[in-house]
Scaffold this motif. Structure first.
Motif, PDB file in Angstrom:
ATOM      1  N   ASN A  60       0.823  -1.210   0.000  1.00 35.30           N
ATOM      2  CA  ASN A  60       0.000   0.000   0.000  1.00 35.30           C
ATOM      3  C   ASN A  60       0.859   1.263   0.000  1.00 35.30           C
ATOM      4  O   ASN A  60       0.494   2.267  -0.597  1.00 35.30           O
ATOM      5  CB  ASN A  60      -0.954  -0.002   1.195  1.00 35.30           C
ATOM      6  N   LEU A  61       2.008   1.216   0.652  1.00 34.15           N
ATOM      7  CA  LEU A  61       2.916   2.357   0.661  1.00 34.15           C
ATOM      8  C   LEU A  61       3.412   2.649  -0.751  1.00 34.15           C
ATOM      9  O   LEU A  61       3.438   3.802  -1.188  1.00 34.15           O
ATOM     10  CB  LEU A  61       4.082   2.100   1.606  1.00 34.15           C
ATOM     11  N   ARG A  62       3.789   1.600  -1.474  1.00 36.20           N
ATOM     12  CA  ARG A  62       4.223   1.785  -2.871  1.00 36.20           C
ATOM     13  C   ARG A  62       3.116   2.431  -3.695  1.00 36.20           C
ATOM     14  O   ARG A  62       3.362   3.341  -4.477  1.00 36.20           O
ATOM     15  CB  ARG A  62       4.609   0.443  -3.486  1.00 36.20           C
ATOM     16  N   GLU A  63       1.909   1.926  -3.536  1.00 35.76           N
ATOM     17  CA  GLU A  63       0.780   2.470  -4.288  1.00 35.76           C
ATOM     18  C   GLU A  63       0.511   3.920  -3.904  1.00 35.76           C
ATOM     19  O   GLU A  63       0.207   4.755  -4.750  1.00 35.76           O
ATOM     20  CB  GLU A  63      -0.461   1.617  -4.079  1.00 35.76           C
ATOM     21  N   CYS A  64       0.645   4.223  -2.619  1.00 37.65           N
ATOM     22  CA  CYS A  64       0.411   5.581  -2.135  1.00 37.65           C
ATOM     23  C   CYS A  64       1.442   6.550  -2.723  1.00 37.65           C
ATOM     24  O   CYS A  64       1.118   7.673  -3.077  1.00 37.65           O
ATOM     25  CB  CYS A  64       0.463   5.595  -0.609  1.00 37.65           C
ATOM     26  N   PRO A  73      -5.086   4.413   1.410  1.00 32.33           N
ATOM     27  CA  PRO A  73      -4.675   5.010   2.680  1.00 32.33           C
ATOM     28  C   PRO A  73      -3.584   6.050   2.482  1.00 32.33           C
ATOM     29  O   PRO A  73      -2.775   5.952   1.571  1.00 32.33           O
ATOM     30  CB  PRO A  73      -4.152   3.812   3.482  1.00 32.33           C
ATOM     31  N   ASP A  74      -3.605   7.071   3.339  1.00 31.56           N
ATOM     32  CA  ASP A  74      -2.570   8.103   3.246  1.00 31.56           C
ATOM     33  C   ASP A  74      -1.329   7.661   4.017  1.00 31.56           C
ATOM     34  O   ASP A  74      -1.327   6.662   4.728  1.00 31.56           O
ATOM     35  CB  ASP A  74      -3.099   9.448   3.763  1.00 31.56           C
ATOM     36  N   LEU A  75      -0.248   8.411   3.854  1.00 31.47           N
ATOM     37  CA  LEU A  75       1.020   8.041   4.486  1.00 31.47           C
ATOM     38  C   LEU A  75       0.916   7.981   6.003  1.00 31.47           C
ATOM     39  O   LEU A  75       1.504   7.103   6.644  1.00 31.47           O
ATOM     40  CB  LEU A  75       2.123   9.022   4.077  1.00 31.47           C
TER      41      LEU A  75
END
Length: 86
Positions: A60-64, A73-75
């Motif tokens: 999800n971090l990569r996508e963000c 989701p935000d950082l």
């Protein structure tokens, strides 16, 4: 949870492995196995679950980071999730 197919497969494999290990731990306790053996297996289950959680967060971090305007989701949310596992 937004993920690509490869990441989803990796997470599911980790969770299935943890599920099998947990079943083994339960059987060990029911069989009266040595405490050291039980705790060793329990630690393996815990690591497997943590690794699944970290994989979800990193995906999800990569996508963000690559698509910051999407509705994922935000950082800040991802940071909080990461810290709950750390």
């Amino acid at each position: 949870m937004q993920t690509d197919a490869e990441s989803t497969t990796a997470v599911l494999n980790r969770l299935r492995r943890a599920q099998g290990q947990l079943g083994g731990v339960i059987a060990m306790i029911e069989d009266g196995r040595d405490c050291k053996d039980v705790v060793t297996q329990l630690a393996a289950v815990s690591r497997a679950l943590d690794r699944a959680g970290f994989k979800i967060i990193t995906t999800n971090l990569r996508e963000c980071l690559t698509a910051p305007n999407d509705e994922g989701p935000d950082l800040e949310t991802l940071e909080k999730l990461f810290l709950t596992l750390a």
